[in-house]
Structures are given as C-alpha cells and as structure tokens.
Design a protein around this motif. Sequence first.
Motif, mmCIF file in Angstrom:
data_model
loop_
_atom_site.group_PDB
_atom_site.id
_atom_site.type_symbol
_atom_site.label_atom_id
_atom_site.label_comp_id
_atom_site.label_asym_id
_atom_site.label_seq_id
_atom_site.Cartn_x
_atom_site.Cartn_y
_atom_site.Cartn_z
ATOM 1 N N PRO A 187 43.241 69.722 28.096
ATOM 2 C CA PRO A 187 42.664 69.642 26.678
ATOM 3 C C PRO A 187 43.426 68.711 25.881
ATOM 4 O O PRO A 187 42.692 68.037 25.142
ATOM 5 N N GLY A 241 41.621 65.487 26.712
ATOM 6 C CA GLY A 241 40.368 65.887 26.174
ATOM 7 C C GLY A 241 40.350 65.285 24.739
ATOM 8 O O GLY A 241 39.439 64.606 24.048
ATOM 9 N N LEU A 242 41.427 65.757 23.995
ATOM 10 C CA LEU A 242 41.491 65.642 22.702
ATOM 11 C C LEU A 242 41.604 64.141 22.334
ATOM 12 O O LEU A 242 41.248 63.540 21.193
ATOM 13 N N THR A 262 38.566 62.190 22.404
ATOM 14 C CA THR A 262 37.721 62.386 21.123
ATOM 15 C C THR A 262 38.425 61.612 20.121
ATOM 16 O O THR A 262 37.677 60.904 19.483
ATOM 17 N N LEU A 286 33.068 63.766 21.506
ATOM 18 C CA LEU A 286 33.416 65.230 21.606
ATOM 19 C C LEU A 286 32.945 65.458 23.155
ATOM 20 O O LEU A 286 33.810 66.707 23.391
ATOM 21 N N THR A 311 34.512 64.387 25.726
ATOM 22 C CA THR A 311 35.621 64.500 26.258
ATOM 23 C C THR A 311 36.600 65.782 25.971
ATOM 24 O O THR A 311 37.133 66.401 26.889
ATOM 25 N N THR A 312 36.365 66.178 24.953
ATOM 26 C CA THR A 312 37.036 67.677 24.629
ATOM 27 C C THR A 312 36.239 68.593 25.395
ATOM 28 O O THR A 312 37.148 69.499 26.108
ATOM 29 N N GLY A 360 37.578 68.215 28.733
ATOM 30 C CA GLY A 360 39.186 68.717 28.974
ATOM 31 C C GLY A 360 39.048 70.125 29.043
ATOM 32 O O GLY A 360 39.891 70.862 29.744
#
Length: 217
Positions: free
Chosen positions: A127, A130-131, A134, A165, A167-168, A171
């Motif tokens: 995560p 992923g953030l 983003t 978003l 990628t978040t 994740g």
Amino acid sequence: MTIAETILQLYQTGGPVIAVLLLMSVIGLTIILAKSLQFAMNRIHRFREARAAVELFLGGDREAARALVSGTRAPAARLTALAIQGLDAGQISEPRLREELTRVGNDELRALRGGLRPLELIAGLAPLLGLLGTVLGMIEAFQAMERDGSGVSPAVLSGGIWQALSTTAVGLGVAIPAVAALSWLESRVERLGQEMDSLVTRLFTQAPVNHSTPAAR
C-alpha cells in the motif's frame, strides 16, 4: 481482454510502480502456496494421534502410546513421541528432558515460520508503494496543468488523476490478500505451538512418577 493485455495496460497506466507491485504479488502468491503446501505435507493440523497417545500413556498403556505416534510427520505427534520416550526410558532428568523438548519444539516452529517475513514485508510495503505511485502521478498531473495554464481540459485532468489513483488500488489489491494469508498462516503456527505446549505439560504434570529416573545431572 487477456491477462497479458491487462498487465500491459496496468503497466502503461502506473509505470514502474505497477511493475514492482505486480512482481510483489507474484512473490507473495508463491510464498502463500509454498507455505500452504509445507503445512499440508507436515500435517501441522493433526493433533488427534498426539492427544490419543497422551491419554494412553497416562492410562498406563505405554506401548500403545509409543506405537501411535511412531513414524508420523505431524510435529505435535513427533514431539509427543520424544516426550514419551524420554519419560519412559528415565535415562535423563526431567529438567534436561524439558529443555530438549523446548529446543525441538522451537526448531519445529521456526522452520514453519520461515518465509513468512517476506510476506509480512509485502503486506506492509504494497500500500505504501501504491500511495507513492499516486503521489507521483498527482504531481505529474498538476505539472501538466501548470504547463497548459487556463486551457487545461477537465477530461485530461480527470484522466491523469484516475491514472494516479490506479496505483493505490493495485497496492491495496496486493496487500489485502497478503495480510489475510499471513494472519491465517501465523494463526496455524501459533495453534500448533499452544497444542505442543499443552501436550508436553500434561505428560509432565500427570504422568506417574518414574522412580528409576536418575537425579539431575
């Protein structure tokens, strides 16, 4: 759309961050399958033979107790067999036997926990990556707005935000199954440790005293 086309589209959307997350998902899935296979082959869920052997030993039928847990692959049964053998032979003192059983039990649990640390890292890092993707995507989108000035199209802006978003979402999609699998695997190892401790404790506290046991060395 095929799986390969989906992966390619995700990579084109999120770039290197998506590629890293997809690699982490493959590694995580491999660990989950390998640990599940290891647990199944070692029969860590089998406690019936060990429990029955303890009952037989405490009831005085030592031969049947040893026969029940001999040659088994279940860790609980193997540790019970070692405890029964030590108590029945009476060749070493109780403290030394307890230490040996503790060592063997810890070795069993350590082997079963092997490989869970990378899965824990994947569950924690996915995560965050992923953030990061983003944030990088949002920076790029706002830089594009700055370059275009007042002529930026809302559709272009929304498309850039959607890509960021994604990628978040990926994740979280990697982390959630990893967290669930890690919790399940660790709970099975913990359950085994508790069961082995309970079985050994029963043997030491309820078994008839063997007066032939030598004094502590």
